[in-house]
Design a protein around this motif. Structure first.
Motif, PDB file in Angstrom:
ATOM      1  N   ASP A  41       0.829  -1.204   0.000  1.00  0.00           N
ATOM      2  CA  ASP A  41       0.000   0.000   0.000  1.00  0.00           C
ATOM      3  C   ASP A  41       0.863   1.255   0.000  1.00  0.00           C
ATOM      4  OD1 ASP A  41      -2.653  -0.632  -0.220  1.00  0.00           O
ATOM      5  OD2 ASP A  41      -3.055  -0.723   1.931  1.00  0.00           O
ATOM      6  N   ARG A  94     -10.144  -7.025   3.439  1.00  0.00           N
ATOM      7  CA  ARG A  94      -9.113  -6.618   2.501  1.00  0.00           C
ATOM      8  C   ARG A  94      -7.834  -6.306   3.260  1.00  0.00           C
ATOM      9  NH1 ARG A  94     -10.190  -1.895  -0.952  1.00  0.00           N
ATOM     10  NH2 ARG A  94     -10.860  -1.000   1.016  1.00  0.00           N
ATOM     11  N   LEU A  95      -6.727  -6.793   2.733  1.00  0.00           N
ATOM     12  CA  LEU A  95      -5.449  -6.550   3.405  1.00  0.00           C
ATOM     13  C   LEU A  95      -4.770  -5.303   2.856  1.00  0.00           C
ATOM     14  CD1 LEU A  95      -4.341 -10.258   3.512  1.00  0.00           C
ATOM     15  CD2 LEU A  95      -5.019  -8.855   5.435  1.00  0.00           C
ATOM     16  N   ASN A 100      -5.534  -1.502   1.137  1.00  0.00           N
ATOM     17  CA  ASN A 100      -6.580  -0.519   0.893  1.00  0.00           C
ATOM     18  C   ASN A 100      -6.717  -0.180  -0.582  1.00  0.00           C
ATOM     19  OD1 ASN A 100      -7.409  -0.294   3.503  1.00  0.00           O
ATOM     20  ND2 ASN A 100      -6.241   1.555   3.956  1.00  0.00           N
ATOM     21  N   TYR A 101      -5.647  -0.411  -1.357  1.00  0.00           N
ATOM     22  CA  TYR A 101      -5.674   0.017  -2.749  1.00  0.00           C
ATOM     23  C   TYR A 101      -6.182  -1.055  -3.714  1.00  0.00           C
ATOM     24  CZ  TYR A 101      -3.460   4.446  -1.850  1.00  0.00           C
ATOM     25  OH  TYR A 101      -3.213   5.715  -1.423  1.00  0.00           O
ATOM     26  N   TYR A 102      -6.452  -2.239  -3.213  1.00  0.00           N
ATOM     27  CA  TYR A 102      -6.882  -3.299  -4.115  1.00  0.00           C
ATOM     28  C   TYR A 102      -8.210  -3.906  -3.687  1.00  0.00           C
ATOM     29  CZ  TYR A 102      -2.301  -3.089  -6.239  1.00  0.00           C
ATOM     30  OH  TYR A 102      -1.185  -2.656  -6.899  1.00  0.00           O
ATOM     31  N   LEU A 103      -8.946  -4.364  -4.680  1.00  0.00           N
ATOM     32  CA  LEU A 103     -10.243  -4.964  -4.424  1.00  0.00           C
ATOM     33  C   LEU A 103     -10.070  -6.331  -3.779  1.00  0.00           C
ATOM     34  CD1 LEU A 103     -11.991  -4.207  -7.837  1.00  0.00           C
ATOM     35  CD2 LEU A 103     -11.998  -2.849  -5.748  1.00  0.00           C
ATOM     36  N   GLU A 135      -4.331  -0.197   7.014  1.00  0.00           N
ATOM     37  CA  GLU A 135      -5.527   0.160   7.785  1.00  0.00           C
ATOM     38  C   GLU A 135      -5.213   0.091   9.283  1.00  0.00           C
ATOM     39  OE1 GLU A 135      -8.098   1.551   6.857  1.00  0.00           O
ATOM     40  OE2 GLU A 135      -9.416   1.365   8.578  1.00  0.00           O
ATOM     41  N   GLY A 165      -7.075   9.158   5.662  1.00  0.00           N
ATOM     42  CA  GLY A 165      -6.534   7.855   5.272  1.00  0.00           C
ATOM     43  C   GLY A 165      -7.570   6.955   4.627  1.00  0.00           C
ATOM     44  N   VAL A 170      -9.260   5.332   1.371  1.00  0.00           N
ATOM     45  CA  VAL A 170      -8.998   5.015  -0.024  1.00  0.00           C
ATOM     46  C   VAL A 170     -10.240   4.349  -0.601  1.00  0.00           C
ATOM     47  CG1 VAL A 170      -7.528   3.770  -1.641  1.00  0.00           C
ATOM     48  CG2 VAL A 170      -6.561   4.652   0.483  1.00  0.00           C
ATOM     49  N   GLU A 197     -14.990  -0.057  -3.570  1.00  0.00           N
ATOM     50  CA  GLU A 197     -14.588  -0.750  -2.357  1.00  0.00           C
ATOM     51  C   GLU A 197     -13.742   0.239  -1.582  1.00  0.00           C
ATOM     52  OE1 GLU A 197     -12.808  -4.658  -2.515  1.00  0.00           O
ATOM     53  OE2 GLU A 197     -14.462  -5.429  -3.722  1.00  0.00           O
ATOM     54  N   HIS A 198     -13.929   0.303  -0.271  1.00  0.00           N
ATOM     55  CA  HIS A 198     -13.239   1.338   0.508  1.00  0.00           C
ATOM     56  C   HIS A 198     -13.015   0.844   1.921  1.00  0.00           C
ATOM     57  CE1 HIS A 198     -17.107   2.431   2.533  1.00  0.00           C
ATOM     58  NE2 HIS A 198     -17.575   1.829   1.465  1.00  0.00           N
ATOM     59  N   ASN A 199     -12.014   1.428   2.587  1.00  0.00           N
ATOM     60  CA  ASN A 199     -11.806   1.052   3.984  1.00  0.00           C
ATOM     61  C   ASN A 199     -12.846   1.772   4.842  1.00  0.00           C
ATOM     62  OD1 ASN A 199     -10.441   3.372   3.188  1.00  0.00           O
ATOM     63  ND2 ASN A 199      -8.949   3.247   4.834  1.00  0.00           N
TER      64      ASN A 199
END
Lengths: 212, 197
Positions: free
Chosen positions: A79, A139-140, A142-145, B32, B150, B152, B162-164
């Motif tokens: 990330d 998700r591990l 944040n930038y990927y689906l 995260e 923070g 994304v 899809e987002h955190n």
């Protein structure tokens, strides 16, 4: 142009090619983790191929490369290389210089047991990571689906399976190392026929290098 | 081997230090997790930007300063996690309680117009005082805000993004001081409750 220069150029060329296709490769998680990162390390390895580190440096060098590669396997680092320019440059600099090059310079001189240890740990780590990425409900990165993460997991599992299959013939069909009564070791083929090591008569057990 | 021992020691030390740095002391492996720990250790200033609430009234983060504020980032067409977070926000102000001050910010202003936000706000019962839905019109300001928090949001086929997702807590000075998981809103709700000290 000498061979060493040619290898250096080949490594540099590969590095530039990866740099130029950065956007494409970082677009999906699988190509980022399975093409770009190993590709950068490979470029470093190609650049110094033929160079052999002195025996006593090989172990520490290899261990160092393992630590740096572990760092780049952290989802946070992946990330960070997308969100921060400095981390992106660090990725392009450290993977060839601190991972690929040290591995290429030390791997051929590692003891067979050490190499076997590395390969088997690498395989079990790939399997564990592959399963984790495939099955994790969160998700591990944040930038990927999430679907990207699952593809990468599948990719890890496929690679682990392929490497295991490729190792099988050598593990079970290759020449055996067997101690005879005098304590010296000889290599025997599957049918029990006596064979000599490739470098002629074997002087000491430490110098036998069955390929793993 | 004996001659290499000091080298092994050095490499081990450097390697453990590197991994410790990458994981904030072996506590997180994801960005995260890292962002949650980081704001807890050092509350973060957030940029002053122009927000517009679901009644069409412009406001700024400064205007909601003075008490603790809960903030979530959503898009109103989200099929899943935003709905859960927003329902939790609604629950905090239910049963006649005034509840903590809440702001639900959309990161999809293309879709989430003031009219759309107003419709969603009335569905959830946001009163426009203790709880506002808001959008940030200026793209640059939105990007800076998401960056400071923070958040994304990645475009995803079929579902939009899809987002955190997390519950963010601003302290009384308006700094981002807490980020809690959506699974456990109780603790941060207690922290932000108007009756807490």
């Amino acid at each position: 142009m000498g061979l060493a220069t040619q290898r250096l150029m080949a490594g540099a060329f590969l590095w530039v090619a990866l740099w130029m296709s950065q956007e494409l490769l970082e677009g999906q998680m699988w190509s980022h983790a399975l093409v770009l990162l190993p590709g950068l390390a490979f470029a470093g390895g190609v650049a110094v191929s033929g160079v052999r580190a002195a025996q006593r440096f090989c172990g520490p060098l290899f261990l160092f490369a393992v630590f740096v590669s572990l760092f780049w396997m952290l989802p946070r680092s992946l990330d960070a290389s997308l969100s921060s320019g400095a981390m992106d440059i660090a990725k392009f600099a450290t993977l060839p210089v601190l991972v690929g090059a040290p591995i290429a310079a030390s791997w051929p001189r590692l003891r067979p047991v050490a190499r076997g240890f590395v390969v088997s740990n690498f395989l079990s780590m790939l399997l564990a990571l592959g399963w984790l990425y495939h099955a994790a409900p969160v998700r591990l990165c944040n930038y990927y689906l999430q679907s990207d993460q699952q593809s990468l997991g599948t990719g890890y599992l496929i690679i682990a399976l392929a490497v295991s299959l490729a190792c099988l013939p050598r593990l079970f069909l290759g020449p055996r190392v067997r101690a005879d009564r005098s304590g010296a070791r000889t290599r025997t083929g599957p049918a029990g026929s006596l064979k000599r090591g490739r470098s002629g008569p074997v002087a000491s057990p430490l110098h036998t290098r069955p390929r793993i | 081997m004996k001659r290499s021992l000091p080298l092994y020691g050095l490499v081990l030390f450097m390697g453990v230090a590197l991994l410790g740095w990458g994981t904030l002391g072996f506590r997180v492996v994801t960005s995260e997790g890292a962002r949650r720990l980081e704001v807890q250790a050092a509350p973060r200033e957030i940029p002053q930007v122009g927000l517009v609430d679901h009644e069409g009234r412009p406001f700024q983060w400064e205007d909601v300063r003075g008490e603790r504020v809960l903030v979530e980032f959503i898009f109103t067409t989200c099929p899943d996690v935003c709905q859960k977070m927003t329902s939790d926000f609604a629950r905090l102000g239910a049963a006649g309680e005034s509840g903590p001050r809440r702001v639900s910010v959309t990161f999809d202003p293309d879709n989430d117009t003031v009219a759309r936000l107003k419709a969603v706000a009335s569905t959830y019962g946001a009163d426009g005082e203790r709880w506002r839905f808001a959008r940030i019109e200026d793209r640059d300001e939105l990007a800076r805000t998401l960056d400071a928090f923070g958040i994304v949001a990645v475009q995803a086929p079929n579902i939009g993004f899809e987002h955190n997702a997390a519950i963010h807590g601003l302290d009384r000075e308006g700094r981002l001081a807490r980020i809690d998981d959506i699974a456990s809103i109780e603790s941060i709700a207690q922290w932000a409750s108007p009756h807490s000290d």
